[in-house]
Motif scaffolding. Structure first.
Motif, PDB file in Angstrom:
ATOM      1  N   GLN A 173      15.099   8.823  74.295  1.00 38.67           N
ATOM      2  CA  GLN A 173      14.153   9.936  74.170  1.00 38.67           C
ATOM      3  C   GLN A 173      14.437  10.746  72.904  1.00 38.67           C
ATOM      4  O   GLN A 173      13.525  11.084  72.157  1.00 38.67           O
ATOM      5  N   SER A 174      15.704  11.037  72.645  1.00 40.57           N
ATOM      6  CA  SER A 174      16.047  11.815  71.452  1.00 40.57           C
ATOM      7  C   SER A 174      15.723  11.026  70.175  1.00 40.57           C
ATOM      8  O   SER A 174      15.298  11.611  69.176  1.00 40.57           O
ATOM      9  N   ALA A 175      15.894   9.700  70.216  1.00 34.03           N
ATOM     10  CA  ALA A 175      15.530   8.861  69.066  1.00 34.03           C
ATOM     11  C   ALA A 175      14.019   8.887  68.840  1.00 34.03           C
ATOM     12  O   ALA A 175      13.552   8.963  67.701  1.00 34.03           O
ATOM     13  N   ARG A 176      13.251   8.821  69.935  1.00 41.49           N
ATOM     14  CA  ARG A 176      11.783   8.878  69.814  1.00 41.49           C
ATOM     15  C   ARG A 176      11.355  10.195  69.176  1.00 41.49           C
ATOM     16  O   ARG A 176      10.499  10.210  68.282  1.00 41.49           O
ATOM     17  N   VAL A 177      11.945  11.292  69.613  1.00 43.26           N
ATOM     18  CA  VAL A 177      11.608  12.608  69.058  1.00 43.26           C
ATOM     19  C   VAL A 177      11.949  12.647  67.572  1.00 43.26           C
ATOM     20  O   VAL A 177      11.145  13.072  66.737  1.00 43.26           O
ATOM     21  N   ARG A 178      13.143  12.191  67.225  1.00 45.46           N
ATOM     22  CA  ARG A 178      13.595  12.210  65.823  1.00 45.46           C
ATOM     23  C   ARG A 178      12.682  11.385  64.925  1.00 45.46           C
ATOM     24  O   ARG A 178      12.417  11.756  63.782  1.00 45.46           O
ATOM     25  N   LEU A 179      12.176  10.259  65.457  1.00 43.48           N
ATOM     26  CA  LEU A 179      11.337   9.359  64.677  1.00 43.48           C
ATOM     27  C   LEU A 179       9.849   9.696  64.773  1.00 43.48           C
ATOM     28  O   LEU A 179       9.026   9.075  64.109  1.00 43.48           O
ATOM     29  N   GLY A 180       9.510  10.651  65.626  1.00 43.20           N
ATOM     30  CA  GLY A 180       8.100  10.998  65.800  1.00 43.20           C
ATOM     31  C   GLY A 180       7.317   9.873  66.448  1.00 43.20           C
ATOM     32  O   GLY A 180       6.164   9.614  66.100  1.00 43.20           O
ATOM     33  N   ALA A 181       7.954   9.195  67.405  1.00 43.84           N
ATOM     34  CA  ALA A 181       7.344   8.041  68.072  1.00 43.84           C
ATOM     35  C   ALA A 181       6.986   8.392  69.508  1.00 43.84           C
ATOM     36  O   ALA A 181       7.722   9.104  70.187  1.00 43.84           O
ATOM     37  N   ARG A 182       5.850   7.863  69.970  1.00 40.30           N
ATOM     38  CA  ARG A 182       5.425   8.119  71.349  1.00 40.30           C
ATOM     39  C   ARG A 182       6.110   7.184  72.330  1.00 40.30           C
ATOM     40  O   ARG A 182       6.334   7.534  73.480  1.00 40.30           O
ATOM     41  N   THR A 183       6.421   5.979  71.895  1.00 46.36           N
ATOM     42  CA  THR A 183       7.031   4.986  72.784  1.00 46.36           C
ATOM     43  C   THR A 183       8.319   4.462  72.165  1.00 46.36           C
ATOM     44  O   THR A 183       8.554   4.598  70.954  1.00 46.36           O
ATOM     45  N   THR A 184       9.128   3.812  72.999  1.00 50.42           N
ATOM     46  CA  THR A 184      10.365   3.225  72.483  1.00 50.42           C
ATOM     47  C   THR A 184      10.058   2.071  71.533  1.00 50.42           C
ATOM     48  O   THR A 184      10.732   1.897  70.519  1.00 50.42           O
TER      49      THR A 184
END
Length: 197
Positions: A173-184
């Motif tokens: 989840q934190s990686a998704r937020v950092r990358l601005g991604a909605r899904t893994t």
């Protein structure tokens, strides 16, 4: 970012070509609206490696009319572009050389005014900022994404890391937020694209 692309399209009757954050000779975002016949010719002849506009954009930052660029064009790229309706144009270049944004936009009827060039430059800077990739992920985020990229499921990946599945999901989840991604899946794609994995 789409609003900026729409604004660029509105001021470019003959289309535009936008390479955002060019790294290792490849843009992270690439959008073109030029005539498909021209883009096919351009791609088939690898003109990106020979284009005076690209050379100008890599060697300088700022904005200029195509007609003001005084660089060799041994392949006649600019003449061929004119034959496809790209008679008058502007190129904008911004960002560090290691993450350069180069955008060209064109029309067939007249030169762009100074005010239009300034507006185009403003739009390109906004696109450059909006497309700014993250510079790093935490080691824990990279570890979690790598395990998924290697085919592990959440349970197996968590076990390999010696953490709970909920802690593993929190890393994702934190990686998704950092990358601005909605899904893994989107996070994995972006992490590869940004060369963070």
């Amino acid at each position: 970012m789409q609003d900026s692309f729409d604004a660029l399209a509105a001021m470019s009757p003959a289309g535009f070509s936008a390479g955002l954050h060019i790294r290792f000779a490849s843009p992270m975002v690439y959008v073109r609206t030029y005539d498909p016949c021209w883009t096919r010719t351009y791609d088939e002849n690898a003109y990106a490696l020979r284009d005076p506009l690209v050379f100008w954009g890599l060697s300088k930052k700022g904005v200029t009319r195509w007609s003001e660029i005084r660089l060799p064009d041994p392949f006649g790229i600019m003449d061929q572009a004119r034959n496809h309706g790209l008679k008058y144009g502007v190129v904008v270049s911004c960002g560090q050389l290691t993450s350069r944004t180069i955008v060209g936009f064109a029309r067939a009827d007249r030169e762009f005014s100074d005010a239009e060039m300034a507006e185009g430059q403003h739009i390109v800077h906004a696109l450059h900022v909006a497309a700014e990739p993250p510079t790093e992920l935490t080691p824990a985020q990279v570890e979690a994404l790598r395990l998924l990229a290697d085919g592990d499921r959440h349970t197996a990946a968590a076990a390999k890391l010696g953490i709970s599945e909920s802690a593993f999901k929190a890393r994702l989840q934190s990686a998704r937020v950092r990358l601005g991604a909605r899904t893994t899946a989107q996070a994995l794609k972006k992490a590869r694209q940004y060369q963070l994995l």
